[in-house]
Scaffold this motif. Structure first.
Motif, PDB file in Angstrom:
ATOM      1  N   LEU A 280       0.841  -1.188   0.000  1.00 57.24           N
ATOM      2  CA  LEU A 280       0.000   0.000   0.000  1.00 57.24           C
ATOM      3  C   LEU A 280       0.879   1.242   0.000  1.00 57.24           C
ATOM      4  N   THR A 281       0.707   2.082  -1.017  1.00 58.74           N
ATOM      5  CA  THR A 281       1.306   3.411  -0.991  1.00 58.74           C
ATOM      6  C   THR A 281       0.277   4.390  -0.421  1.00 58.74           C
ATOM      7  N   CYS A 282       0.689   5.623  -0.222  1.00 62.39           N
ATOM      8  CA  CYS A 282      -0.178   6.587   0.455  1.00 62.39           C
ATOM      9  C   CYS A 282      -1.479   6.803  -0.316  1.00 62.39           C
ATOM     10  N   THR A 283      -2.583   6.671   0.373  1.00 65.23           N
ATOM     11  CA  THR A 283      -3.998   6.778  -0.032  1.00 65.23           C
ATOM     12  C   THR A 283      -4.555   5.505  -0.640  1.00 65.23           C
ATOM     13  N   ARG A 284      -3.777   4.440  -0.820  1.00 65.32           N
ATOM     14  CA  ARG A 284      -4.334   3.182  -1.316  1.00 65.32           C
ATOM     15  C   ARG A 284      -4.882   2.359  -0.153  1.00 65.32           C
ATOM     16  N   SER A 285      -5.886   1.523  -0.480  1.00 71.95           N
ATOM     17  CA  SER A 285      -6.576   0.724   0.531  1.00 71.95           C
ATOM     18  C   SER A 285      -6.687  -0.724   0.076  1.00 71.95           C
ATOM     19  N   LEU A 286      -6.918  -1.619   1.030  1.00 71.01           N
ATOM     20  CA  LEU A 286      -7.195  -3.012   0.723  1.00 71.01           C
ATOM     21  C   LEU A 286      -8.198  -3.566   1.723  1.00 71.01           C
ATOM     22  N   LEU A 287      -8.786  -4.689   1.342  1.00 72.14           N
ATOM     23  CA  LEU A 287      -9.749  -5.399   2.183  1.00 72.14           C
ATOM     24  C   LEU A 287      -9.095  -6.681   2.678  1.00 72.14           C
ATOM     25  N   MET A 288      -9.036  -6.837   4.001  1.00 72.12           N
ATOM     26  CA  MET A 288      -8.469  -8.051   4.590  1.00 72.12           C
ATOM     27  C   MET A 288      -9.618  -8.973   4.997  1.00 72.12           C
TER      28      MET A 288
END
Length: 315
Positions: A280-288
């Protein structure tokens, strides 16, 4: 199932700033003011980016692997994450609560929160109304001046986190880059658009407006890579909870039977579990997904950990 990195859906509204392009290395003449980073709302559904489910729409993946992703939760969807970069003020808006959204829009409540990633000196947001006088507000709405006359201006700076409950008069201001953490709905009623001439939704806005809503920011301070590790509460709402973690090296978390959404808002993060990893770079998101059981965030970074509140967890 490992972490689900999602392909952002980029939009270029009239008020767009350039921060999303800058942080994500997007070239060209189009400034993208909105990036829908985690969403299963109709028309905004993200596709999985990379891994064994690459290209699969998130709503389809949820339909086929609901228990793996959602765990014990029975919600219709997942927390929404939107990155917003504003060169001009957004329209002044109001969102409906669950009852109104279900009755009138076939949608869900839209309560949102904003984590301020960047703010130019003097930047403000509108957060509530300066008056409870509905007649005065209606008169100002009639000539598109409600924002200037009655918008409650709140100064913001990097590291502020504010919850915007359904029914709150609000607008993100010029010179602000924010990551929005929100509930499942997406219904928006514009009550003022600063003379831009776009469609307004004044009647419905007044149906759901709660003039008593005047929330305040939580001031967490700017991201400082030299500061000690910490985890602090940003938002507590009956629909979702968001914590802000400053990670130094590694941070391990248990999922406790429900998914988490991780958003990087400072530095860069690597998120790892037994089934895989993602950057993840700044402002990126993911769903765990809940089935991962646990995960580790590695790096020198600041991340928002968001998760749906269980029934009765928040009064």
């Amino acid at each position: 199932m490992g972490p689900l990195l999602l392909k952002p859906n980029l939009i270029s509204p009239v008020w767009s700033g350039g921060a999303i392009n800058r942080l994500r290395g997007i070239e060209g003449d189009v400034a993208y003011g909105e990036s829908f980073d985690v969403s299963v709302h109709r028309g905004l559904v993200n596709d999985v980016e990379g891994g064994p489910y690459n290209g699969t729409p998130l709503d389809e993946l949820l339909a086929g692997h609901r228990a793996e992703i959602m765990g014990d939760l029975t919600d219709d969807g997942v927390i929404q994450i939107i990155t917003m970069s504003a060169a001009q003020s957004l329209s002044v808006q109001v969102h409906p609560d669950e009852a109104y959204a279900q009755a009138h829009e076939d949608d869900h409540e839209k309560t949102e929160s904003w984590y301020i990633v960047e703010a130019e000196p003097g930047a403000t947001i509108i957060l509530g109304s300066e008056t409870d006088d509905i007649d005065a507000l209606r008169a100002a709405a009639a000539d598109d001046t409600i924002g200037d006359k009655y918008g409650r201006r709140v100064p913001v700076s990097e590291g502020d986190f504010v919850c915007v409950p359904a029914g709150t008069l609000h607008a993100l201001g010029a010179g602000v880059l924010a990551v929005e953490v929100g509930s499942l709905g997406f219904c928006t009623y514009r009550i003022c658009d600063w003379g831009r001439g776009r469609e307004l939704h004044v009647r419905k806005a007044f149906d759901v407006l709660r003039t008593q809503n005047r929330p305040d920011s939580v001031h967490l301070g700017a991201y400082d890579p030299a500061a000690p590790a910490s985890v602090r509460r940003g938002v507590t709402h009956r629909l979702f909870i968001a914590d802000v973690a400053d990670v130094r090296g590694s941070w391990e978390q248990e999922l406790d039977g429900r998914y988490h959404v991780l958003s990087c808002v400072g530095g860069a993060a690597r998120v790892t579990c037994a089934e895989g990893s993602a950057e993840l770079t700044c402002t990126r998101s993911l769903l765990m997904p809940a089935s991962a059981g646990s995960y580790v965030v590695e790096g020198n970074c600041r991340v928002i950990r968001s998760y749906a509140a269980c029934p009765g967890e928040v009064a």
